[in-house]
Design a protein around this motif. Structure first.
Motif, PDB file in Angstrom:
ATOM      1  N   UNK A   1       0.823  -1.207   0.000  1.00  0.00           N
ATOM      2  CA  UNK A   1       0.000   0.000   0.000  1.00  0.00           C
ATOM      3  C   UNK A   1       0.860   1.262   0.000  1.00  0.00           C
ATOM      4  N   UNK A   2       1.913   1.264   0.818  1.00  0.00           N
ATOM      5  CA  UNK A   2       2.778   2.444   0.913  1.00  0.00           C
ATOM      6  C   UNK A   2       3.448   2.756  -0.431  1.00  0.00           C
ATOM      7  N   UNK A   3       3.977   1.728  -1.093  1.00  0.00           N
ATOM      8  CA  UNK A   3       4.653   1.944  -2.373  1.00  0.00           C
ATOM      9  C   UNK A   3       3.685   2.440  -3.438  1.00  0.00           C
ATOM     10  N   UNK A   4       2.494   1.824  -3.487  1.00  0.00           N
ATOM     11  CA  UNK A   4       1.493   2.248  -4.474  1.00  0.00           C
ATOM     12  C   UNK A   4       1.050   3.688  -4.209  1.00  0.00           C
ATOM     13  N   UNK A   5       0.865   4.007  -2.936  1.00  0.00           N
ATOM     14  CA  UNK A   5       0.439   5.359  -2.595  1.00  0.00           C
ATOM     15  C   UNK A   5       1.525   6.376  -2.938  1.00  0.00           C
ATOM     16  N   UNK A   6       2.779   6.044  -2.674  1.00  0.00           N
ATOM     17  CA  UNK A   6       3.880   6.963  -2.982  1.00  0.00           C
ATOM     18  C   UNK A   6       3.932   7.280  -4.469  1.00  0.00           C
ATOM     19  N   UNK A   7       3.706   6.257  -5.309  1.00  0.00           N
ATOM     20  CA  UNK A   7       3.710   6.496  -6.748  1.00  0.00           C
ATOM     21  C   UNK A   7       2.552   7.392  -7.165  1.00  0.00           C
ATOM     22  N   UNK A   8       1.388   7.128  -6.575  1.00  0.00           N
ATOM     23  CA  UNK A   8       0.219   7.948  -6.873  1.00  0.00           C
ATOM     24  C   UNK A   8       0.421   9.382  -6.395  1.00  0.00           C
ATOM     25  N   UNK A   9       0.974   9.529  -5.196  1.00  0.00           N
ATOM     26  CA  UNK A   9       1.218  10.862  -4.635  1.00  0.00           C
ATOM     27  C   UNK A   9       2.236  11.631  -5.464  1.00  0.00           C
ATOM     28  N   UNK A  10       3.229  10.915  -5.988  1.00  0.00           N
ATOM     29  CA  UNK A  10       4.256  11.570  -6.810  1.00  0.00           C
ATOM     30  C   UNK A  10       3.648  12.144  -8.082  1.00  0.00           C
ATOM     31  N   UNK A  11       2.742  11.372  -8.702  1.00  0.00           N
ATOM     32  CA  UNK A  11       2.086  11.854  -9.911  1.00  0.00           C
ATOM     33  C   UNK A  11       1.200  13.067  -9.606  1.00  0.00           C
ATOM     34  N   UNK A  12       0.444  12.975  -8.506  1.00  0.00           N
ATOM     35  CA  UNK A  12      -0.435  14.078  -8.134  1.00  0.00           C
ATOM     36  C   UNK A  12       0.372  15.316  -7.759  1.00  0.00           C
ATOM     37  N   UNK A  13       1.508  15.085  -7.107  1.00  0.00           N
ATOM     38  CA  UNK A  13       2.376  16.187  -6.696  1.00  0.00           C
ATOM     39  C   UNK A  13       2.905  16.948  -7.894  1.00  0.00           C
ATOM     40  N   UNK A  14       3.318  16.205  -8.929  1.00  0.00           N
ATOM     41  CA  UNK A  14       3.846  16.850 -10.129  1.00  0.00           C
ATOM     42  C   UNK A  14       2.764  17.642 -10.845  1.00  0.00           C
ATOM     43  N   UNK A  15       1.530  17.126 -10.776  1.00  0.00           N
ATOM     44  CA  UNK A  15       0.441  17.778 -11.489  1.00  0.00           C
ATOM     45  C   UNK A  15      -0.078  19.007 -10.762  1.00  0.00           C
ATOM     46  N   UNK A  16      -0.212  18.899  -9.430  1.00  0.00           N
ATOM     47  CA  UNK A  16      -0.865  19.966  -8.676  1.00  0.00           C
ATOM     48  C   UNK A  16       0.086  20.873  -7.912  1.00  0.00           C
ATOM     49  N   UNK A  17       1.309  20.401  -7.662  1.00  0.00           N
ATOM     50  CA  UNK A  17       2.226  21.190  -6.827  1.00  0.00           C
ATOM     51  C   UNK A  17       3.623  21.198  -7.427  1.00  0.00           C
ATOM     52  N   UNK A  18       3.678  21.218  -8.748  1.00  0.00           N
ATOM     53  CA  UNK A  18       4.965  21.085  -9.424  1.00  0.00           C
ATOM     54  C   UNK A  18       5.897  22.268  -9.257  1.00  0.00           C
ATOM     55  N   UNK A  19       5.349  23.427  -8.878  1.00  0.00           N
ATOM     56  CA  UNK A  19       6.188  24.626  -8.746  1.00  0.00           C
ATOM     57  C   UNK A  19       6.861  24.737  -7.391  1.00  0.00           C
ATOM     58  N   UNK A  20       6.499  23.834  -6.481  1.00  0.00           N
ATOM     59  CA  UNK A  20       7.046  23.929  -5.117  1.00  0.00           C
ATOM     60  C   UNK A  20       8.453  23.352  -5.061  1.00  0.00           C
ATOM     61  N   UNK A  21       9.361  24.084  -4.422  1.00  0.00           N
ATOM     62  CA  UNK A  21      10.734  23.591  -4.270  1.00  0.00           C
ATOM     63  C   UNK A  21      10.790  22.421  -3.303  1.00  0.00           C
ATOM     64  N   UNK A  22       9.953  22.490  -2.302  1.00  0.00           N
ATOM     65  CA  UNK A  22       9.939  21.417  -1.305  1.00  0.00           C
ATOM     66  C   UNK A  22       8.495  21.096  -0.959  1.00  0.00           C
ATOM     67  N   UNK A  23       7.962  20.050  -1.568  1.00  0.00           N
ATOM     68  CA  UNK A  23       6.564  19.721  -1.371  1.00  0.00           C
ATOM     69  C   UNK A  23       6.427  18.564  -0.387  1.00  0.00           C
ATOM     70  N   UNK A  24       5.379  18.637   0.422  1.00  0.00           N
ATOM     71  CA  UNK A  24       5.086  17.570   1.385  1.00  0.00           C
ATOM     72  C   UNK A  24       3.714  17.008   1.067  1.00  0.00           C
ATOM     73  N   UNK A  25       3.468  16.761  -0.220  1.00  0.00           N
ATOM     74  CA  UNK A  25       2.144  16.338  -0.675  1.00  0.00           C
ATOM     75  C   UNK A  25       1.669  15.091   0.075  1.00  0.00           C
ATOM     76  N   UNK A  26       2.489  14.035   0.033  1.00  0.00           N
ATOM     77  CA  UNK A  26       2.097  12.769   0.662  1.00  0.00           C
ATOM     78  C   UNK A  26       1.933  12.933   2.168  1.00  0.00           C
TER      79      UNK A  26
END
Length: 234
Positions: free
Chosen positions: A74-99
């Protein structure tokens, strides 16, 4: 469902305001704020942890929940999903804590007797007072979390909608299974995960795979009746 929708809207509004405020907060303050939120999470977790009455049920739930979570990755799958969402919604952030923001907000807002009892009251009696109280708390909490951890907090509205809405719609079916004992043990397990969340925020290098423990939160629904049956035989 009125109170559930109100809760979701409060999280979206609070999270959005917090995300906008994040841009005004100096980066040097971020570490202090994160550790402060970690302390608050530990306090919330300890208070909820006291709702449980059986350490054995807690241990069994955590062990088997971790095995399920690790097996399903679950953790690995979520990290991959969070990474994609992070790039889409918070791509301009130098240091994002999306997950981290999503997990923190989701655990805090989806754990506790207020979630279960409030949703059952709304579904069975039409009594939304408890959920409306939670709505105010969630809106403020989303603002505070998003101001430190960013846009990921806003997405916590999804699990809140699914869990609270599901209990409201299925209240008649779920009521026999969500006894006071079961709700107490679910709160205990979930609160222990919130303590782990606080440790992740406070201690540099601490990375508990909390998503892999998430199944443990729901296992008391099965474990409690089995435990009562076994103790009854003894």
């Amino acid at each position: 469902m009125t109170a559930v929708i109100a809760d979701v809207i409060a999280i979206l509004i609070g999270g959005t305001l917090g995300y906008l405020a994040k841009k005004l907060i100096p980066e040097s303050w971020n570490d202090v704020i994160m550790k402060g939120l970690g302390l608050a999470d530990i306090y919330i977790g300890v208070m909820g942890f006291l709702e449980g009455g059986n350490t054995m049920i807690l241990i069994v739930a955590i062990v088997f929940g971790a095995m399920i979570g690790e097996g399903l990755k679950i953790e690995q799958r979520f990290d991959r999903l969070a990474e994609k969402a992070e790039k889409k919604f918070d791509g301009d952030s130098d240091k994002s804590d999306f997950a981290q923001g999503f997990i923190t907000a989701s655990l805090t807002m989806c754990v506790g007797a207020m979630v279960v009892v409030g949703s059952l009251n709304a579904g069975l009696k039409g009594d939304i007072d408890l959920l409306l109280t939670k709505t105010a708390l969630d809106g403020f909490g989303a603002l505070m979390f998003a101001a430190s951890m960013g846009i990921g907090v806003i997405f916590a509205a999804a699990p809140v909608l699914i869990i609270e809405g599901g209990i409201v719609l299925l209240a008649g079916v779920l009521e026999p299974f969500l006894t006071g004992e079961v709700v107490g043990e679910m709160t205990c397990v979930g609160s222990l995960l919130i303590v782990g969340l606080g440790l992740n925020l406070m201690i540099d290098g601490c990375k508990l795979k909390l998503m892999n423990y998430m199944p443990a939160m729901f296992l008391p629904i099965v474990i409690c009746p089995i435990y009562d049956w076994i103790t009854g035989l003894i």
